[in-house]
Design a protein around this motif. Structure first.
Motif, PDB file in Angstrom:
ATOM      1  N   CYS A 145       0.849  -1.191   0.000  1.00 17.47           N
ATOM      2  CA  CYS A 145       0.000   0.000   0.000  1.00 17.47           C
ATOM      3  C   CYS A 145       0.886   1.244   0.000  1.00 17.47           C
ATOM      4  O   CYS A 145       1.875   1.304   0.748  1.00 17.47           O
ATOM      5  N   THR A 146       0.539   2.220  -0.815  1.00 17.44           N
ATOM      6  CA  THR A 146       1.300   3.468  -0.870  1.00 17.44           C
ATOM      7  C   THR A 146       1.147   4.242   0.441  1.00 17.44           C
ATOM      8  O   THR A 146       0.185   4.032   1.184  1.00 17.44           O
ATOM      9  N   THR A 147       2.074   5.145   0.678  1.00 15.88           N
ATOM     10  CA  THR A 147       1.914   6.076   1.792  1.00 15.88           C
ATOM     11  C   THR A 147       1.204   7.336   1.315  1.00 15.88           C
ATOM     12  O   THR A 147       0.517   7.991   2.088  1.00 15.88           O
ATOM     13  N   ARG A 148       1.350   7.655   0.028  1.00 14.99           N
ATOM     14  CA  ARG A 148       0.667   8.822  -0.559  1.00 14.99           C
ATOM     15  C   ARG A 148      -0.761   8.437  -0.933  1.00 14.99           C
ATOM     16  O   ARG A 148      -1.058   7.279  -1.181  1.00 14.99           O
ATOM     17  N   THR A 149      -1.611   9.430  -1.002  1.00 17.39           N
ATOM     18  CA  THR A 149      -3.005   9.184  -1.346  1.00 17.39           C
ATOM     19  C   THR A 149      -3.227   9.323  -2.852  1.00 17.39           C
ATOM     20  O   THR A 149      -2.398   9.882  -3.576  1.00 17.39           O
ATOM     21  N   ALA A 150      -4.374   8.852  -3.283  1.00 15.21           N
ATOM     22  CA  ALA A 150      -4.757   8.900  -4.694  1.00 15.21           C
ATOM     23  C   ALA A 150      -4.758  10.326  -5.209  1.00 15.21           C
ATOM     24  O   ALA A 150      -5.239  11.236  -4.534  1.00 15.21           O
ATOM     25  N   GLY A 151      -4.197  10.508  -6.394  1.00 18.72           N
ATOM     26  CA  GLY A 151      -4.154  11.824  -7.002  1.00 18.72           C
ATOM     27  C   GLY A 151      -3.100  12.741  -6.405  1.00 18.72           C
ATOM     28  O   GLY A 151      -2.939  13.878  -6.837  1.00 18.72           O
ATOM     29  N   ASN A 152      -2.369  12.250  -5.422  1.00 12.58           N
ATOM     30  CA  ASN A 152      -1.348  13.040  -4.728  1.00 12.58           C
ATOM     31  C   ASN A 152       0.008  12.342  -4.739  1.00 12.58           C
ATOM     32  O   ASN A 152       0.752  12.401  -3.762  1.00 12.58           O
ATOM     33  N   GLY A 153       0.297  11.665  -5.825  1.00 13.37           N
ATOM     34  CA  GLY A 153       1.598  11.016  -5.967  1.00 13.37           C
ATOM     35  C   GLY A 153       1.617   9.534  -5.649  1.00 13.37           C
ATOM     36  O   GLY A 153       2.688   8.926  -5.649  1.00 13.37           O
ATOM     37  N   ALA A 154       0.471   8.922  -5.407  1.00 15.06           N
ATOM     38  CA  ALA A 154       0.444   7.480  -5.133  1.00 15.06           C
ATOM     39  C   ALA A 154       0.934   6.687  -6.344  1.00 15.06           C
ATOM     40  O   ALA A 154       1.652   5.693  -6.195  1.00 15.06           O
ATOM     41  N   GLY A 155       0.557   7.132  -7.536  1.00  8.67           N
ATOM     42  CA  GLY A 155       1.015   6.452  -8.746  1.00  8.67           C
ATOM     43  C   GLY A 155       2.524   6.523  -8.889  1.00  8.67           C
ATOM     44  O   GLY A 155       3.172   5.551  -9.267  1.00  8.67           O
ATOM     45  N   ARG A 156       3.105   7.668  -8.575  1.00  6.93           N
ATOM     46  CA  ARG A 156       4.563   7.841  -8.628  1.00  6.93           C
ATOM     47  C   ARG A 156       5.243   6.908  -7.636  1.00  6.93           C
ATOM     48  O   ARG A 156       6.258   6.277  -7.928  1.00  6.93           O
ATOM     49  N   GLU A 157       4.674   6.819  -6.440  1.00  8.38           N
ATOM     50  CA  GLU A 157       5.239   5.945  -5.417  1.00  8.38           C
ATOM     51  C   GLU A 157       5.223   4.485  -5.887  1.00  8.38           C
ATOM     52  O   GLU A 157       6.196   3.751  -5.683  1.00  8.38           O
ATOM     53  N   PHE A 158       4.150   4.083  -6.519  1.00  7.48           N
ATOM     54  CA  PHE A 158       4.045   2.729  -7.090  1.00  7.48           C
ATOM     55  C   PHE A 158       5.147   2.519  -8.133  1.00  7.48           C
ATOM     56  O   PHE A 158       5.856   1.510  -8.101  1.00  7.48           O
ATOM     57  N   CYS A 159       5.308   3.478  -9.037  1.00 10.87           N
ATOM     58  CA  CYS A 159       6.344   3.381 -10.077  1.00 10.87           C
ATOM     59  C   CYS A 159       7.726   3.268  -9.461  1.00 10.87           C
ATOM     60  O   CYS A 159       8.533   2.412  -9.851  1.00 10.87           O
ATOM     61  N   GLU A 160       8.009   4.130  -8.504  1.00 10.37           N
ATOM     62  CA  GLU A 160       9.335   4.134  -7.896  1.00 10.37           C
ATOM     63  C   GLU A 160       9.582   2.885  -7.062  1.00 10.37           C
ATOM     64  O   GLU A 160      10.722   2.428  -6.943  1.00 10.37           O
ATOM     65  N   THR A 161       8.541   2.310  -6.498  1.00 10.68           N
ATOM     66  CA  THR A 161       8.692   1.064  -5.754  1.00 10.68           C
ATOM     67  C   THR A 161       9.076  -0.067  -6.698  1.00 10.68           C
ATOM     68  O   THR A 161       9.956  -0.882  -6.381  1.00 10.68           O
ATOM     69  N   ILE A 162       8.447  -0.114  -7.860  1.00 15.60           N
ATOM     70  CA  ILE A 162       8.824  -1.116  -8.859  1.00 15.60           C
ATOM     71  C   ILE A 162      10.289  -0.929  -9.250  1.00 15.60           C
ATOM     72  O   ILE A 162      11.078  -1.883  -9.263  1.00 15.60           O
ATOM     73  N   LEU A 163      10.660   0.298  -9.549  1.00 18.51           N
ATOM     74  CA  LEU A 163      12.034   0.585  -9.971  1.00 18.51           C
ATOM     75  C   LEU A 163      13.042   0.301  -8.861  1.00 18.51           C
ATOM     76  O   LEU A 163      14.126  -0.225  -9.119  1.00 18.51           O
ATOM     77  N   ALA A 164      12.693   0.623  -7.618  1.00 15.72           N
ATOM     78  CA  ALA A 164      13.574   0.328  -6.486  1.00 15.72           C
ATOM     79  C   ALA A 164      13.737  -1.182  -6.325  1.00 15.72           C
ATOM     80  O   ALA A 164      14.847  -1.667  -6.086  1.00 15.72           O
ATOM     81  N   GLY A 165      12.634  -1.919  -6.474  1.00 17.01           N
ATOM     82  CA  GLY A 165      12.689  -3.373  -6.352  1.00 17.01           C
ATOM     83  C   GLY A 165      13.543  -4.026  -7.422  1.00 17.01           C
ATOM     84  O   GLY A 165      14.057  -5.127  -7.227  1.00 17.01           O
ATOM     85  N   GLN A 166      13.716  -3.332  -8.533  1.00  9.95           N
ATOM     86  CA  GLN A 166      14.554  -3.841  -9.622  1.00  9.95           C
ATOM     87  C   GLN A 166      15.964  -3.256  -9.584  1.00  9.95           C
ATOM     88  O   GLN A 166      16.771  -3.524 -10.468  1.00  9.95           O
ATOM     89  N   GLY A 167      16.238  -2.439  -8.578  1.00  9.08           N
ATOM     90  CA  GLY A 167      17.557  -1.845  -8.438  1.00  9.08           C
ATOM     91  C   GLY A 167      17.866  -0.773  -9.473  1.00  9.08           C
ATOM     92  O   GLY A 167      19.021  -0.465  -9.730  1.00  9.08           O
ATOM     93  N   LYS A 168      16.838  -0.166 -10.064  1.00 10.61           N
ATOM     94  CA  LYS A 168      17.024   0.824 -11.130  1.00 10.61           C
ATOM     95  C   LYS A 168      16.795   2.267 -10.695  1.00 10.61           C
ATOM     96  O   LYS A 168      17.168   3.191 -11.413  1.00 10.61           O
ATOM     97  N   LEU A 169      16.214   2.474  -9.538  1.00  8.01           N
ATOM     98  CA  LEU A 169      15.762   3.808  -9.161  1.00  8.01           C
ATOM     99  C   LEU A 169      16.918   4.786  -8.949  1.00  8.01           C
ATOM    100  O   LEU A 169      16.884   5.910  -9.441  1.00  8.01           O
ATOM    101  N   GLU A 170      17.924   4.391  -8.225  1.00 11.48           N
ATOM    102  CA  GLU A 170      19.026   5.311  -7.924  1.00 11.48           C
ATOM    103  C   GLU A 170      19.733   5.784  -9.184  1.00 11.48           C
ATOM    104  O   GLU A 170      20.093   6.951  -9.299  1.00 11.48           O
TER     105      GLU A 170
END
Length: 177
Positions: A145-170
């Motif tokens: 579950c995101t920490t951000r709310t809908a329409g307030n960056g929750a989608g970005r958090e989801f994207c960055e979580t995927i990228l972090a999990g793949q070691g690509k975010l940094e």
């Protein structure tokens, strides 16, 4: 961003397709209508860049939404969303059609939604997510579950979580320094 557990990281390592609900994820879920009956949707630019970062990393993106609107089509086009399924209240059927149409499968899919119509798709995807403020039953059954709310960056958090999990975010962040 919360730390991911080992099981979540293993699931995220396989993700090649990120699927988004719109109302209640990429928007705050409110339905706004003008006097002439036309609908207005508010999208957050944070989410847009997150979706572009996924694409930059080779992850395909899709929208499955229960409503149909020209605003969603325009936003999807502007962001380079690969697959758009509108007017699809049966999200799991649409997700299965997406897999059939594209050759992706559940093990390669992350899905984010906020309410009961999303639940079967959330549970079918390898990484099923919801938003802070999503329906409690959905939160209970999602992988994350995101920490951000809908329409307030929750989608970005989801994207960055995927990228972090793949070691690509940094590495992506470094491109902005």
């Amino acid at each position: 961003m919360d730390q991911l557990n080992e099981q979540q990281t293993q699931k995220l390592a396989q993700i090649k397709l990120a699927v988004f609900d719109v109302d209640g994820v990429l928007t705050d879920g409110k339905l706004n209508f003008l006097a002439d009956g036309s609908e207005v949707k508010n999208f957050n630019t944070l989410d847009g860049l997150g979706i572009k970062l996924l694409a930059q990393s080779g992850i395909k993106t899709a929208i499955i939404t229960g409503r149909s609107s020209p605003q969603v089509e325009r936003r999807a086009t502007a962001l380079g969303i690969d697959y758009l399924y509108q007017g699809r209240e049966d999200k799991i059927t649409a997700l299965r059609e997406l897999w059939q149409d594209t050759g992706f499968n559940a093990d390669q899919t992350a899905y984010i939604g906020d309410d009961l119509p999303d639940l079967a798709a959330i549970r079918a995807a390898a990484f099923g997510a919801t938003v802070n403020g999503g329906h409690p039953f959905v939160v209970e059954h999602a992988d994350w579950c995101t920490t951000r709310t809908a329409g307030n960056g929750a989608g970005r958090e989801f994207c960055e979580t995927i990228l972090a999990g793949q070691g690509k975010l940094e590495a992506l962040y470094q491109e902005y320094l």
